[in-house]
Write an enzyme that holds these catalytic residues in place. Structure first.
Site, PDB file in Angstrom:
ATOM      1  N   ASP A  43       0.815  -1.219   0.000  1.00 47.83           N
ATOM      2  CA  ASP A  43       0.000   0.000   0.000  1.00 47.83           C
ATOM      3  C   ASP A  43       0.845   1.264   0.000  1.00 47.83           C
ATOM      4  O   ASP A  43       2.060   1.217  -0.190  1.00 47.83           O
ATOM      5  CB  ASP A  43      -1.063  -0.027   1.103  1.00 47.83           C
ATOM      6  CG  ASP A  43      -0.484  -0.262   2.466  1.00 47.83           C
ATOM      7  OD1 ASP A  43       0.545   0.374   2.777  1.00 47.83           O
ATOM      8  OD2 ASP A  43      -1.035  -1.080   3.225  1.00 47.83           O
ATOM      9  N   LYS A  65      -3.918   2.544   0.371  1.00 46.26           N
ATOM     10  CA  LYS A  65      -4.947   2.905   1.334  1.00 46.26           C
ATOM     11  C   LYS A  65      -4.535   4.167   2.042  1.00 46.26           C
ATOM     12  O   LYS A  65      -3.435   4.297   2.508  1.00 46.26           O
ATOM     13  CB  LYS A  65      -5.053   1.810   2.416  1.00 46.26           C
ATOM     14  CG  LYS A  65      -6.085   0.782   2.129  1.00 46.26           C
ATOM     15  CD  LYS A  65      -6.491   0.035   3.373  1.00 46.26           C
ATOM     16  CE  LYS A  65      -5.348  -0.489   4.212  1.00 46.26           C
ATOM     17  NZ  LYS A  65      -5.835  -1.277   5.341  1.00 46.26           N
ATOM     18  N   MET A 178      -2.537   9.104  12.725  1.00 45.07           N
ATOM     19  CA  MET A 178      -3.788   9.420  12.032  1.00 45.07           C
ATOM     20  C   MET A 178      -4.602  10.473  12.786  1.00 45.07           C
ATOM     21  O   MET A 178      -5.827  10.402  12.828  1.00 45.07           O
ATOM     22  CB  MET A 178      -4.636   8.150  11.851  1.00 45.07           C
ATOM     23  CG  MET A 178      -3.978   7.144  10.946  1.00 45.07           C
ATOM     24  SD  MET A 178      -4.862   5.575  10.853  1.00 45.07           S
ATOM     25  CE  MET A 178      -4.349   4.783  12.363  1.00 45.07           C
TER      26      MET A 178
END
Ligand code: SAH
Length: 255
Positions: A43, A65, A178
Site C-alpha cells: 500500500d 490505502k 492518524m
C-alpha cells in the site's frame, strides 16, 4: 553456529512491516521475504525502492490505502491474500511501519487463520520510532518521559473518544497516529485534562522519506501550525517535552 535464516513456505502469507519509509530500515527478514515473494500486495505507506527488492517476475498488486480513500476495501484485500495463498504462492503482504501497530495486520491475520492459511508476521519499525530517530528526539528520556503512549486519532465510526485523563499524564510522550483531522479536539481534550498549553508538540510528516518535515509548535498552536503548513497525511503528532530536543539541523553523520 545457530540457524539464522528462515524460508517462507509456498501457500502462505507473510505480513511484513516495511518500516517508516527509508528502505534501509527494513529488517533482514523483510528483505529476504521480498526476495522470494511470488505475489506482493502493498500500500501507499511503503517507502520508495522497497517494492523493487522483489523479483521482476513477482506479481505486484497495489492496494493503496489512506483513511477514507481505499483503493481496495479491506474485505477484498483479505480475499485476495486468501486466493493467492490457495494458489500455492508465497504471498508477501507489505505494510508501512509495523503490521501490528494501527495497520490492520490483526484483522488480516484473523481472516487467513480462520481459513487455515499459514501466516507469519515480520515486525517493522513503526513510524514513531522512525520519527524520533530521524529528527533526533528520544521517545523516552530520564529527564523528560518515563512512558510513551501510541494512540490512534482515527476511529472506526469517526468518533474521537479518547481517555484524555490517561493521555495527559506528566512525564509521558504521546504519539498520535492518524490524528491530523482531529487536532483541535485533541489539543482541547488534553488541555481540559490538565496539560499545559505550552507543552511542546511536533507534526512530523513522512519521517525517514526524502521529503520528511518536522514542524515544532505547542499544544496551543497545534491546529494553527498544521493549517499554516497545509499538513496532510502521513503525519504523526508527537506531544511532550522530548520533542523540544529535536534537532532537524544537526550535523550529518553520513558521508
Ligand atoms: N503500521 C504503521 C501505521 C499505519 S497507520 C506504522 O507502524 O507506522 C497510518 C498512520 O501512520 C499515518 O496516518 C501517520 O499518522 C502514520 N505514519 C506512517 N508512516 C509515517 C511516516 N513515515 N511519517 C509520519 N507518520 C507516518
Amino acid at each position: 553456529m545457530s540457524r539464522v535464516w528462515s524460508e517462507q513456505a509456498p501457500g502462505s502469507v507473510s505480513l511484513v512491516g516495511a518500516g517508516p519509509g527509508d528502505a534501509e530500515l527494513l529488517t533482514l527478514r523483510a528483505w529476504r521475504r521480498l526476495q522470494t515473494a511470488e505475489v506482493l500486495v502493498y500500500d501507499n505507506l511503503v517507502g520508495p525502492g522497497i517494492v523493487d527488492f522483489a523479483p521482476v517476475t513477482a506479481e505486484r498488486i497495489y492496494v493503496g490505502k489512506s483513511a477514507g480513500n481505499h483503493t481496495l476495501p479491506q474485505e477484498d484485500i483479505c480475499q485476495l491474500l486468501l486466493e493467492k495463498a490457495r494458489e500455492g504462492k508465497r504471498v508477501v503482504r507489505l505494510k508501512g511501519g509495523d503490521p501490528f501497530v494501527f495497520g490492520r495486520g490483526g484483522e488480516e491475520m484473523d481472516v487467513l487463520l480462520q481459513q487455515a492459511v499459514p501466516v507469519e508476521i515480520v515486525p517493522g519499525i513503526t513510524a514513531a520510532l522512525g520519527a524520533g530517530a530521524s529528527f533526533g528526539f528520544p521517545l523516552t528520556h530520564r529527564d523528560h518521559a518515563q512512558s510513551c503512549v501510541f494512540v490512534t486519532g482515527h476511529l472506526k465510526d469517526q468518533a474521537l473518544e479518547l481517555n484524555w485523563q490517561a493521555l495527559a499524564q506528566p512525564n509521558q510522550t504521546l504519539v498520535i497516529y492518524m490524528g491530523i483531522h482531529g487536532l483541535e479536539r485533541i489539543a482541547a481534550g488534553l488541555q481540559g485534562a490538565g496539560l499545559a498549553p505550552e507543552t511542546p508538540a511536533a507534526l512530523v510528516y513522512r519521517a525517514t522519506w526524502p521529503e520528511q518535515r518536522l514542524h515544532a509548535c505547542t499544544l496551543a498552536t497545534l491546529a494553527a501550525t498544521a493549517q499554516r503548513h497545509g499538513i496532510k497525511p502521513p503525519t504523526l503528532l508527537v506531544i511532550g517535552s522530548v520533542v523540544a530536543l529535536a534537532a532537524p539541523e544537526r550535523p550529518s553523520a553520513l558521508v
